[in-house]
Design a protein around this motif. Structure first.
Motif, PDB file in Angstrom:
ATOM      1  N   TYR A 791      43.245 -25.102   8.930  1.00  0.00           N
ATOM      2  CA  TYR A 791      42.773 -26.227   9.723  1.00  0.00           C
ATOM      3  C   TYR A 791      41.508 -26.764   9.068  1.00  0.00           C
ATOM      4  CZ  TYR A 791      41.087 -29.105  13.542  1.00  0.00           C
ATOM      5  OH  TYR A 791      40.641 -30.171  14.290  1.00  0.00           O
ATOM      6  N   LEU A 792      41.611 -27.964   8.505  1.00  0.00           N
ATOM      7  CA  LEU A 792      40.490 -28.619   7.847  1.00  0.00           C
ATOM      8  C   LEU A 792      40.235 -29.955   8.530  1.00  0.00           C
ATOM      9  CD1 LEU A 792      41.494 -27.986   4.117  1.00  0.00           C
ATOM     10  CD2 LEU A 792      39.896 -26.645   5.498  1.00  0.00           C
ATOM     11  N   ASN A 793      39.169 -30.580   8.122  1.00  0.00           N
ATOM     12  CA  ASN A 793      38.832 -31.895   8.650  1.00  0.00           C
ATOM     13  C   ASN A 793      39.894 -32.903   8.212  1.00  0.00           C
ATOM     14  OD1 ASN A 793      37.347 -33.771   9.993  1.00  0.00           O
ATOM     15  ND2 ASN A 793      35.710 -33.914   8.497  1.00  0.00           N
ATOM     16  N   GLY A 794      40.758 -33.323   9.141  1.00  0.00           N
ATOM     17  CA  GLY A 794      41.800 -34.283   8.811  1.00  0.00           C
ATOM     18  C   GLY A 794      43.043 -33.678   8.192  1.00  0.00           C
ATOM     19  N   LYS A 795      43.219 -32.369   8.309  1.00  0.00           N
ATOM     20  CA  LYS A 795      44.391 -31.726   7.709  1.00  0.00           C
ATOM     21  C   LYS A 795      44.664 -30.393   8.399  1.00  0.00           C
ATOM     22  CE  LYS A 795      46.174 -30.267   3.178  1.00  0.00           C
ATOM     23  NZ  LYS A 795      45.839 -30.151   1.733  1.00  0.00           N
ATOM     24  N   VAL A 796      45.930 -30.177   8.781  1.00  0.00           N
ATOM     25  CA  VAL A 796      46.307 -28.901   9.374  1.00  0.00           C
ATOM     26  C   VAL A 796      47.668 -28.489   8.838  1.00  0.00           C
ATOM     27  CG1 VAL A 796      47.312 -29.996  11.428  1.00  0.00           C
ATOM     28  CG2 VAL A 796      46.594 -27.609  11.534  1.00  0.00           C
ATOM     29  N   LYS A 797      47.789 -27.215   8.448  1.00  0.00           N
ATOM     30  CA  LYS A 797      49.047 -26.650   7.971  1.00  0.00           C
ATOM     31  C   LYS A 797      49.506 -25.588   8.963  1.00  0.00           C
ATOM     32  CE  LYS A 797      48.288 -27.370   2.996  1.00  0.00           C
ATOM     33  NZ  LYS A 797      48.198 -26.710   1.671  1.00  0.00           N
ATOM     34  N   LEU A 798      50.784 -25.684   9.371  1.00  0.00           N
ATOM     35  CA  LEU A 798      51.322 -24.808  10.400  1.00  0.00           C
ATOM     36  C   LEU A 798      52.607 -24.144   9.923  1.00  0.00           C
ATOM     37  CD1 LEU A 798      51.085 -27.420  13.301  1.00  0.00           C
ATOM     38  CD2 LEU A 798      49.373 -25.683  12.757  1.00  0.00           C
ATOM     39  N   SER A 799      52.825 -22.947  10.416  1.00  0.00           N
ATOM     40  CA  SER A 799      54.136 -22.290  10.306  1.00  0.00           C
ATOM     41  C   SER A 799      54.711 -22.220  11.711  1.00  0.00           C
ATOM     42  CB  SER A 799      53.999 -20.878   9.727  1.00  0.00           C
ATOM     43  OG  SER A 799      53.538 -20.940   8.394  1.00  0.00           O
ATOM     44  N   VAL A 800      55.946 -22.736  11.882  1.00  0.00           N
ATOM     45  CA  VAL A 800      56.527 -22.794  13.220  1.00  0.00           C
ATOM     46  C   VAL A 800      57.904 -22.149  13.224  1.00  0.00           C
ATOM     47  CG1 VAL A 800      55.266 -24.904  13.760  1.00  0.00           C
ATOM     48  CG2 VAL A 800      57.589 -25.059  12.870  1.00  0.00           C
ATOM     49  N   GLU A 801      58.260 -21.623  14.367  1.00  0.00           N
ATOM     50  CA  GLU A 801      59.593 -21.065  14.577  1.00  0.00           C
ATOM     51  C   GLU A 801      60.108 -21.559  15.923  1.00  0.00           C
ATOM     52  OE1 GLU A 801      59.661 -16.855  14.329  1.00  0.00           O
ATOM     53  OE2 GLU A 801      58.561 -16.770  12.427  1.00  0.00           O
ATOM     54  N   THR A 802      61.324 -22.071  15.927  1.00  0.00           N
ATOM     55  CA  THR A 802      61.933 -22.537  17.164  1.00  0.00           C
ATOM     56  C   THR A 802      63.438 -22.292  17.115  1.00  0.00           C
ATOM     57  OG1 THR A 802      62.373 -24.471  18.534  1.00  0.00           O
ATOM     58  CG2 THR A 802      62.007 -24.887  16.197  1.00  0.00           C
ATOM     59  N   GLU A 803      63.993 -21.739  18.202  1.00  0.00           N
ATOM     60  CA  GLU A 803      65.416 -21.388  18.213  1.00  0.00           C
ATOM     61  C   GLU A 803      66.309 -22.611  18.372  1.00  0.00           C
ATOM     62  OE1 GLU A 803      66.166 -18.504  21.183  1.00  0.00           O
ATOM     63  OE2 GLU A 803      64.889 -16.961  20.266  1.00  0.00           O
ATOM     64  N   LYS A 804      65.923 -23.560  19.199  1.00  0.00           N
ATOM     65  CA  LYS A 804      66.776 -24.710  19.480  1.00  0.00           C
ATOM     66  C   LYS A 804      66.195 -26.024  18.962  1.00  0.00           C
ATOM     67  CE  LYS A 804      68.520 -22.661  23.769  1.00  0.00           C
ATOM     68  NZ  LYS A 804      68.691 -22.861  25.228  1.00  0.00           N
ATOM     69  N   GLY A 805      65.055 -25.943  18.303  1.00  0.00           N
ATOM     70  CA  GLY A 805      64.352 -27.175  17.948  1.00  0.00           C
ATOM     71  C   GLY A 805      63.463 -27.598  19.101  1.00  0.00           C
ATOM     72  N   GLY A 806      62.449 -28.372  18.808  1.00  0.00           N
ATOM     73  CA  GLY A 806      61.552 -28.774  19.885  1.00  0.00           C
ATOM     74  C   GLY A 806      60.483 -29.738  19.419  1.00  0.00           C
ATOM     75  N   TRP A 807      59.700 -30.197  20.396  1.00  0.00           N
ATOM     76  CA  TRP A 807      58.641 -31.182  20.141  1.00  0.00           C
ATOM     77  C   TRP A 807      57.307 -30.467  19.968  1.00  0.00           C
ATOM     78  CZ3 TRP A 807      59.245 -36.299  19.187  1.00  0.00           C
ATOM     79  CH2 TRP A 807      60.523 -36.820  19.404  1.00  0.00           C
ATOM     80  N   LEU A 808      56.748 -30.626  18.781  1.00  0.00           N
ATOM     81  CA  LEU A 808      55.470 -29.994  18.443  1.00  0.00           C
ATOM     82  C   LEU A 808      54.348 -30.993  18.710  1.00  0.00           C
ATOM     83  CD1 LEU A 808      53.918 -27.586  17.117  1.00  0.00           C
ATOM     84  CD2 LEU A 808      54.245 -28.772  14.929  1.00  0.00           C
ATOM     85  N   VAL A 809      53.405 -30.599  19.561  1.00  0.00           N
ATOM     86  CA  VAL A 809      52.272 -31.466  19.914  1.00  0.00           C
ATOM     87  C   VAL A 809      51.053 -31.045  19.109  1.00  0.00           C
ATOM     88  CG1 VAL A 809      50.744 -32.211  21.765  1.00  0.00           C
ATOM     89  CG2 VAL A 809      53.172 -31.837  22.234  1.00  0.00           C
TER      90      VAL A 809
END
Length: 866
Positions: A791-809
């Motif tokens: 998490y940087l100023n103006g930049k974020v890198k995420l690793s996500v896992e979802t079984e059915k797909g979904g909306w990431l906020v």
């Protein structure tokens, strides 16, 4: 910039001539010897550059508290809470190699180049903040353009055929008229300060050029100056400067001569080209600003929404030295005051030495003043003319109006020096001096009478109470009468202390008025006046220094920010990642008034400590704490509606949903029709009821003067702080949502924006119901796991896992310029919960990137498609 300044002024230096007694260095030359030529060269160099050395020393003297004595001008929350923190974030981004385009420390994040006070795209700022300590870089970013402004003003006066001392008077009068309060508040104001004299100098030099080749250096200097103004100056002050400079260019062309129509109007033509060239160089700043304007509160007609006639306190300030403070009445603004000697010589120019130039600058001043006062028909121009209709305060036309007054002063002084002895014996001049003496004694006598009245008033409680009741009138009172009475007592006491001949900061400038008239009379009787030039310049320098020193009691030590706030120490003991949540101070302004200001005077240092401890505006940026509130005159309309209208209006009022349902306006900076005035206790209760909104905004900690009762808030014990004059409460929001999460039940909004605001404001659980603006998306439930990798100023890198797909906020402001990538492929960003961002993530494990790249880059990408 300095090298360019020296380069294009070399031709002007070569044409400088000094005459007789006005020569500043009448040094005898040696009769013979090998050093004779070297001595001549040294003398020539000194006679050419000494005025610029004088102005450099004068500038360093004015800014000496900041440059040499470890002080900072931060009495109010605007400087301490906005300008310094934004610059600090800018420096940290440079030194850490993070994005210079985004500031995530307030309002859920905001573009740095759109806050109009950082100049983040200006190369000189990058150099200063990259290699120098923070305060040194910040203050040099102010000092350099202030010196350049006075240097260009001097150069313009010399090009106008004024001798040395009138030219110096012009430069200093321009600086005094601009008010040092503006120049040292922010380097954006300082960078706007030098644009107008630069453009006037360039216009005059272009007019005086006899070929295209001769004017090219000045044209290029105009391009560079325009670019600096657009990149680093306050936009509307730069716009006012360009407007007035172009009017002056037209005046030169109309009153000049030329062999052809094109050559005759070369000044206006080449000045327009120079400004356009500067605008092209500044496109990385101008393009996103223009694209963004329609999303901001500065909609067309914005000036009409926020403009008000000058209150009586402001009119008084027009006649007072800049930075002088009338307690509890108003704030200083530029006006008539350009120093005592300059004002007297300006009157002389108007009365005795009228020329075409004098008429132009005199009429220009009245027009600019009418613009500033928003008088009809000029109010139409301010309120409805494109671009100008989006500007906050027309009163800032008076910053440009300082130039006409300074020109009149320099012209009057120049003519005064050149008049023969017989002129000073004429009756009209003697009457002028007599009138000046009478006026000065009236001023001194009026001030003495005011002090007597205030003394009698303070000793007559009945009359004081009746006078206060008359002032308050029938207006609704938020506080009990006793609080207003206490504030009125404090005002009377402060007025007696400040507006007094016994107060050196006020008495000396006032007594300079009769002293100046006497000095002019003395020299007029003892013609030739061999030392008048030096006396006037040094007296004006003293006048400027005194005007500047009026603000010394509002300076605070820079070291004050080195101490950690008590709240920070408590939070750091509880949290391992300060970037995973936000804070929000509640009702600091009203609370301070009720608990403190109405009862006793508060020193600048006490006030600054309160702002630091309560982490108001963007102060938390110094300590790594992100605030959901703040100050931003260019905030988006949505930020303004949800944060400044629904959640925390800037006065003792609460959001009235019923009024909005009945079509009350919500498209203004202050949405009065959508607010309902309440008591502070009612406002505190309403704020606590808005806890779902706070949770959605990732607000975990709340700082409040008033107790907030809500089962979702847990009060955290705060250590007793002897440096604070009022107690405060710290609460932890037990329901806050993380910065990034999968929406459990996304609700896709297809209605109007107004109805969405009401729906978001009334939502009780954003964990269960997340609003996503998508007209063709299907209703679905979302679940998943999110890991923040970076998490940087103006930049974020995420690793996500979802079984059915979904909306990431992603709860950071969805302002044009953000891109999202899922496994390296671009994904569409949708508005979530009115302010933030959301993307749809397919089932499985993915790497997600959110990055702010700036709207200019996205615009170029779109253009490349076509």
């Amino acid at each position: 910039m300095i090298a360019l300044f020296i380069l294009f002024l070399r031709p002007a230096f070569s044409r400088i001539r000094y005459h007789g007694i006005l020569s500043p260095f009448p040094l005898p030359l040696p009769r013979a010897g090998r050093g004779n030529r070297a001595f001549k060269i040294m003398k020539n160099v000194l006679t050419k550059i000494w005025p610029y050395i004088f102005l450099a020393c004068f500038t360093a003297l004015l800014f000496s508290p900041f440059l040499f004595f470890g002080m900072m001008p931060a009495a109010g929350d605007e400087q301490l809470g906005v300008f310094y923190p934004n610059a600090y974030v800018y420096q940290q981004s440079i030194q850490k190699g993070e994005s210079l385009l985004w500031n995530n420390f307030y309002y859920g994040g905001f573009p740095t180049y759109l806050n109009i006070i950082t100049g983040s795209l200006y190369p000189l700022h990058w150099i200063l903040f990259r290699f120098l300590p923070f305060f040194t870089a910040y203050h040099l970013a102010m000092v350099i353009p202030v010196f350049l402004g006075m240097a260009f003003a001097f150069a313009f006066a010399r090009a106008s055929k004024f001798s040395i001392f009138p030219s110096l008077l012009f430069a200093m009068a321009y600086a005094i008229g601009q008010t040092f309060a503006a120049l040292y508040v922010s380097f954006a104001f300082a960078n706007g300060f030098f644009v107008l004299p630069l453009l006037l100098f360039i216009a005059l030099r272009i007019r005086q050029s006899d070929s295209v080749r001769a004017l090219i250096p000045y044209f290029l200097a105009g391009v560079a100056g325009g670019a600096v103004g657009f990149l680093a100056g306050v936009p509307h002050i730069v716009l006012y400067s360009i407007t007035f400079a172009w009017a002056y260019a037209l005046f030169l062309d109309i009153t000049g001569q030329g062999e052809s129509l094109i050559w005759r109007f070369r000044t206006a033509f080449f000045l327009v080209l120079a400004v356009a060239g500067g605008a092209v160089l500044a496109l990385p700043q101008l393009l996103p600003t223009w694209q963004y304007l329609d999303l901001s509160v500065r909609v067309p007609g914005y000036t009409a929404q926020v403009s008000e006639s000058l209150p009586w306190g402001e009119w008084i300030y027009l006649f007072l030295p800049p930075n002088f403070d009338i307690p509890q009445v108003s704030i200083s603004t530029a006006g008539f005051y350009i120093g005592v000697f300059p004002f007297i010589f300006a009157l002389m120019a108007v009365i005795f030495f009228r020329t075409r130039e004098v008429w132009f600058f005199l009429i220009s001043y009245f027009i600019l003043f009418a613009m500033a006062a928003d008088l009809a028909p000029f109010s139409w121009f301010n309120r409805y003319f494109p671009v100008f209709s989006r500007i906050t305060s027309p009163t800032r036309w008076l910053y440009a109006a300082a130039i006409p007054l300074a020109y009149l002063a320099a012209h009057g002084f120049n003519e005064f020096l050149n008049k023969p002895r017989e002129w000073f014996q004429e009756k009209k001049f003697i009457n002028f001096l007599r009138g000046g003496l009478a006026a000065s004694f009236l001023i001194v006598g009026g001030i003495a009478a005011l002090n007597i009245f205030l003394a009698r008033l303070s000793q007559n409680p009945d009359f004081k109470s009746r006078l206060l009741s008359f002032i308050l009138g029938d207006r609704a009172r938020i506080f009990p009468f006793e609080h207003y009475a206490a504030a009125f007592d404090l005002t009377i006491s402060d007025l007696r202390m400040h507006i007094s001949l016994l107060n050196p900061a006020f008495g000396i400038p006032v007594l300079l008025i009769p002293a100046a008239v006497f000095l002019i009379y003395f020299f007029a009787r003892n013609y030739p006046f061999r030392w008048l030039g030096w006396c006037v310049i040094m007296a004006t320098a003293l006048n400027a220094w005194l005007a500047f020193s009026f603000s010394f009691d509002s300076f605070i030590p820079q070291s004050l920010l080195a101490k950690e706030p008590a709240v920070l120490r408590i939070i750091k003991a509880r949290e391992s990642d300060l970037a995973s949540f936000r804070i929000l101070p509640f009702l600091f302004g009203e609370g301070m008034f009720r608990e403190l200001t109405s009862r006793r005077s508060v020193s600048a240092e006490e006030q600054a400590i309160l702002h630091r401890e309560f982490l108001t505006n963007q102060i938390g940026a110094f300590y790594g704490l992100q605030n959901m509130w703040g100050y931003e005159s260019l905030r988006t309309m949505r930020q303004n509606q949800l944060i400044e209208t629904v959640l925390a209006p800037g006065r003792v009022a609460v959001f009235d949903a019923g009024a909005v349902k009945n079509n009350a306006r919500i498209d203004q900076k202050v949405n009065d029709k959508a607010l309902r005035v309440v008591s502070i206790e009612e406002k505190a209760a309403d704020f606590a009821a808005r806890l779902p909104l706070l949770s959605m905004m990732n607000v975990k900690y709340i700082i409040s003067i008033y107790p907030l009762g809500h089962p979702g808030l847990r009060e955290i014990p705060v250590e007793e702080n002897s440096s604070l004059s009022v107690p405060f409460h710290l609460y932890e929001n037990m329901q806050f949502l993380p910065r990034t999460y999968f929406a459990r039940h996304p609700f896709f909004w297809r209605g109007s924006e107004r109805d969405l605001l009401l729906a978001v404001a009334e939502n009780k659980d954003f964990k269960e119901k997340t609003f996503i603006e998508c007209k063709d998306c299907k209703e679905t439930e979302s679940q998943g796991k999110v890991t923040v990798n970076e998490y940087l100023n103006g930049k974020v890198k995420l690793s996500v896992e979802t079984e059915k797909g979904g909306w990431l906020v992603f709860s950071e402001s969805n302002i044009p310029g953000w891109i999202a990538e899922i496994d390296g492929k671009r994904a569409q960003i949708y508005n979530a919960n009115y302010l933030f961002q959301a993307v749809y993530v397919p089932e499985g494990s993915h790497e997600v990137l959110f990055e702010y790249q700036g709207s200019s880059r996205l615009f170029l990408e779109k253009m490349s498609i076509y």
